[in-house]
Design a protein around this motif. Structure first.
Motif, PDB file in Angstrom:
ATOM      1  N   GLY A  19     -28.104  79.129 -19.828  1.00 46.31           N
ATOM      2  CA  GLY A  19     -27.778  80.550 -19.816  1.00 46.31           C
ATOM      3  C   GLY A  19     -27.942  81.205 -21.173  1.00 46.31           C
ATOM      4  N   PRO A  20     -27.246  80.717 -22.213  1.00 45.35           N
ATOM      5  CA  PRO A  20     -27.421  81.294 -23.548  1.00 45.35           C
ATOM      6  C   PRO A  20     -28.853  81.212 -24.056  1.00 45.35           C
ATOM      7  CG  PRO A  20     -25.421  79.977 -23.468  1.00 45.35           C
ATOM      8  CD  PRO A  20     -26.145  79.741 -22.177  1.00 45.35           C
ATOM      9  N   ILE A  21     -29.549  80.104 -23.738  1.00 48.56           N
ATOM     10  CA  ILE A  21     -30.940  79.962 -24.193  1.00 48.56           C
ATOM     11  C   ILE A  21     -31.812  81.055 -23.590  1.00 48.56           C
ATOM     12  CG2 ILE A  21     -33.008  78.529 -23.996  1.00 48.56           C
ATOM     13  CD1 ILE A  21     -31.262  76.086 -24.398  1.00 48.56           C
ATOM     14  N   LEU A  22     -31.649  81.319 -22.302  1.00 50.62           N
ATOM     15  CA  LEU A  22     -32.448  82.363 -21.650  1.00 50.62           C
ATOM     16  C   LEU A  22     -32.122  83.736 -22.220  1.00 50.62           C
ATOM     17  CD1 LEU A  22     -32.431  81.225 -17.903  1.00 50.62           C
ATOM     18  CD2 LEU A  22     -34.372  81.266 -19.476  1.00 50.62           C
ATOM     19  N   PHE A  23     -30.846  84.022 -22.409  1.00 47.97           N
ATOM     20  CA  PHE A  23     -30.455  85.333 -22.946  1.00 47.97           C
ATOM     21  C   PHE A  23     -31.005  85.521 -24.357  1.00 47.97           C
ATOM     22  CE2 PHE A  23     -27.470  87.776 -25.590  1.00 47.97           C
ATOM     23  CZ  PHE A  23     -27.607  89.021 -24.989  1.00 47.97           C
ATOM     24  N   LEU A  24     -30.763  84.545 -25.233  1.00 44.67           N
ATOM     25  CA  LEU A  24     -31.221  84.670 -26.618  1.00 44.67           C
ATOM     26  C   LEU A  24     -32.743  84.629 -26.713  1.00 44.67           C
ATOM     27  CD1 LEU A  24     -28.579  82.390 -28.378  1.00 44.67           C
ATOM     28  CD2 LEU A  24     -28.686  84.890 -28.378  1.00 44.67           C
ATOM     29  N   GLY A  25     -33.377  83.808 -25.856  1.00 43.26           N
ATOM     30  CA  GLY A  25     -34.836  83.762 -25.847  1.00 43.26           C
ATOM     31  C   GLY A  25     -35.443  85.097 -25.462  1.00 43.26           C
TER      32      GLY A  25
END
Length: 208
Positions: free
Chosen positions: A145-151
């Motif tokens: 989740g955080p990876i997708l948002f920050l990416g």
């Protein structure tokens, strides 16, 4: 993978694109460095959020409530930011269309971009009130989740500014020396305006 998790990718992309294209000190610095030294220097400025925001995000995740309840801290950052942006505006007015041969100019684009971002209180406000809470919410889906948002966020905010730098660099050669100087003066004035806004924000933080 839960389809809802891709909502965080879309949210990050939307926020990043909006931040990347919204007029502000960093975008103006991308333009001024590109005009003065070429698109490569503008691209360096574009990467500043990647180097500055992640530490701010970590701090925000640990101390969101502390930052939001200390307006004096935000006010000091605003005033310091106004000073930094004003100095960059003065640099624009010092620009010359023709450089003397044999003189090495060190634009320091990445350093300027990092200073501009660190001294911009809106970056802290964004991560403390929007970015960090969203990352925490996305963590319900695990690390993805955080990876997708920050990416999505960094891909769009950096990509947008790189696109601006490349476009400006591509057409810079079409400008006459006089037009170049006019554009640089305009960018300098824009930075002064942003500095005034930062002073206003700092004052508001102190009286709040």
């Amino acid at each position: 993978m839960n389809a809802d998790i891709f909502g965080y990718l879309a949210a990050g992309a939307a926020l990043g694109l909006g931040a990347g294209m919204t007029p502000g000190p960093l975008l103006t610095l991308v333009l001024s460095q590109t005009m003065a030294h070429g698109s490569r220097e503008g691209v360096k400025v574009a990467f500043a959020p990647l180097l500055t925001d992640l530490p701010i995000l970590c701090v925000s995740l640990l101390a969101m409530s502390w930052i939001n309840t200390h307006p004096l801290f935000m006010g000091l950052i605003s005033f310091a930011g106004a000073l930094v942006v004003t100095l960059f505006g003065i640099d624009c007015f010092k620009a010359r269309a023709i450089l003397l041969p044999g003189v090495e100019v060190k634009p320091g684009s990445l350093k300027k971009g990092i200073l501009t971002n660190y001294m911009n209180p809106h970056v802290y406000i964004f991560w403390a009130t929007v970015g960090a809470p969203t990352v925490l919410g996305a963590s319900e889906y695990g690390i993805a989740g955080p990876i997708l948002f920050l990416g999505g966020f960094y891909g769009c905010i950096i990509g947008a500014k790189i696109a601006v730098a490349c476009l400006v660099g591509r057409f810079k050669s079409l400008l006459s020396s006089r037009a170049y100087l006019i554009v640089m003066r305009f960018l300098g004035l824009a930075l002064f305006v942003f500095a005034a806004f930062l002073i206003r924000d700092g004052y508001n933080f102190f009286i709040s």
